[in-house]
Design an enzyme around this catalytic site. Structure first.
Site, short mmCIF file in Angstrom:
data_model
loop_
_atom_site.label_atom_id
_atom_site.label_comp_id
_atom_site.label_asym_id
_atom_site.label_seq_id
_atom_site.Cartn_x
_atom_site.Cartn_y
_atom_site.Cartn_z
N TYR A 49 21.02 12.35 -26.93
CA TYR A 49 21.22 12.51 -28.37
C TYR A 49 22.55 11.89 -28.80
CZ TYR A 49 17.31 15.87 -28.59
OH TYR A 49 16.08 16.48 -28.56
N CYS A 207 9.30 20.45 -37.03
CA CYS A 207 8.40 21.27 -37.85
C CYS A 207 8.27 20.73 -39.27
CB CYS A 207 8.91 22.71 -37.91
SG CYS A 207 8.94 23.56 -36.33
N LEU A 208 9.34 20.12 -39.77
CA LEU A 208 9.34 19.60 -41.14
C LEU A 208 8.99 18.12 -41.19
CD1 LEU A 208 12.59 21.36 -42.45
CD2 LEU A 208 10.25 22.24 -42.36
N GLY A 209 8.45 17.62 -40.10
CA GLY A 209 8.00 16.22 -40.08
C GLY A 209 9.11 15.22 -40.26
N GLY A 210 10.31 15.56 -39.79
CA GLY A 210 11.43 14.65 -39.95
C GLY A 210 11.81 14.40 -41.40
#
Length: 296
Positions: A49, A207-210
């Protein structure tokens, strides 16, 4: 290996964007403390990362108040070797789940995070060249030397998960999976069924689709925003992300959503989603908005 069970917090703090938040070590420390105050004790990292920078940024912040280490579980991953500009020896993105790379990656993560042990190590992506016996040998060595306490996988298919598990005498404690109304493949590929079968809660990433779910003009995203906004209003909120998190947490495999925000207000709002319970019709309304059709 003889392990005690691993306990996940209901949500996971994700630090994959830490380098882009432009925070001072003191600001990152305040964010960590905010997460902990909300009961979010699992801190999710990966060696790669921020082009190998995020673990060190976290470590610098934690070093300002080392006592916090006892209040958290540190999760990190290894196995991806990107061809970053800073890695001149690599000319192609590839995977490495070899014994030596796993050991070296953990040593690098321990140094960057400025800790003595990692609570949970995940193999970041399935590797076609993965030798399960070699990975198991590395896990055993890391456990016996006290560097890693628990092990898991990330983005593994059920067959890949079972293969690795077959070489270990302790349970893999999670499979970190993409779970989102924008990407529902894990609802149908057996991954979540396996997680429920093994009572092995998955960690849910993206979860928020990026962010695509908020901005995309695709037919799927437009349908989802309309449906999510209606359900949100019915639950007294205008934050559709809370409904998305509630939708993910309703799955019986008990996913732990990863919150990838450096904004304390957004973090608090995400955790408040645990107070929202969707009924079955609301849940399937979101399923229908995603797929564009009713269940058979």
């Amino acid at each position: 290996m003889s392990q005690q069970s691993f306990t996940f917090s209901p949500f996971i703090a994700g630090f994959w964007r830490l380098d882009s938040w432009q925070q001072t070590p003191q600001q990152t420390l305040a964010l960590i403390e905010h997460y902990l105050s909300l009961g979010v004790t699992c801190m999710d990292h990966a060696d790669i990362y921020g082009e190998y920078s995020c673990e060190a940024l976290f470590g610098r912040a934690l070093a300002l108040k080392p006592s916090l280490r006892q209040q958290m579980q540190i999760v990190t991953k290894c196995g991806i070797k990107p061809a970053f500009a800073s890695t001149a020896d690599r000319y192609v993105n590839h995977y490495d789940t070899g014994y030596q790379h796993i050991l070296a990656s953990v040593d690098n993560s321990l140094k960057a995070l400025q800790v003595n042990e990692i609570d949970l190590l995940l193999i970041h992506r399935p590797d076609p060249l993965m030798n399960a016996d070699e990975v198991a040998q590395a896990f055993e060595q890391l456990y016996q030397t006290g560097k890693v306490r628990h092990f898991g996988a990330s983005n593994f298919t059920p067959a890949q998960f079972d293969l690795l598990q077959s070489r270990l005498d302790c349970p893999l404690v999670t499979n970190q999976l993409e779970i989102s109304p924008m990407a529902m493949h894990t609802l149908n590929d057996g991954s979540l069924d396996q997680a429920q079968q093994y009572r092995c809660p998955p960690m849910a990433w993206s979860c928020l689709g990026g962010g695509e779910i908020f901005h995309s003009q695709s037919e799927q995203a437009v349908r989802l925003r309309k449906t999510l906004s209606k359900i949100a209003a019915d639950h007294g909120t205008d934050d559709i992300s809370q409904i998305i998190y509630a939708w993910v947490m309703a799955l019986p495999s008990q996913p732990r959503p990863i919150i990838g925000s450096g904004n304390p207000e957004r973090v608090s709002a995400a955790v408040a989603a645990s107070e929202i319970t969707l009924d079955r019709q609301e849940w399937f309304s979101i399923w229908q908005a995603s797929t564009g059709h009713s269940v058979p």
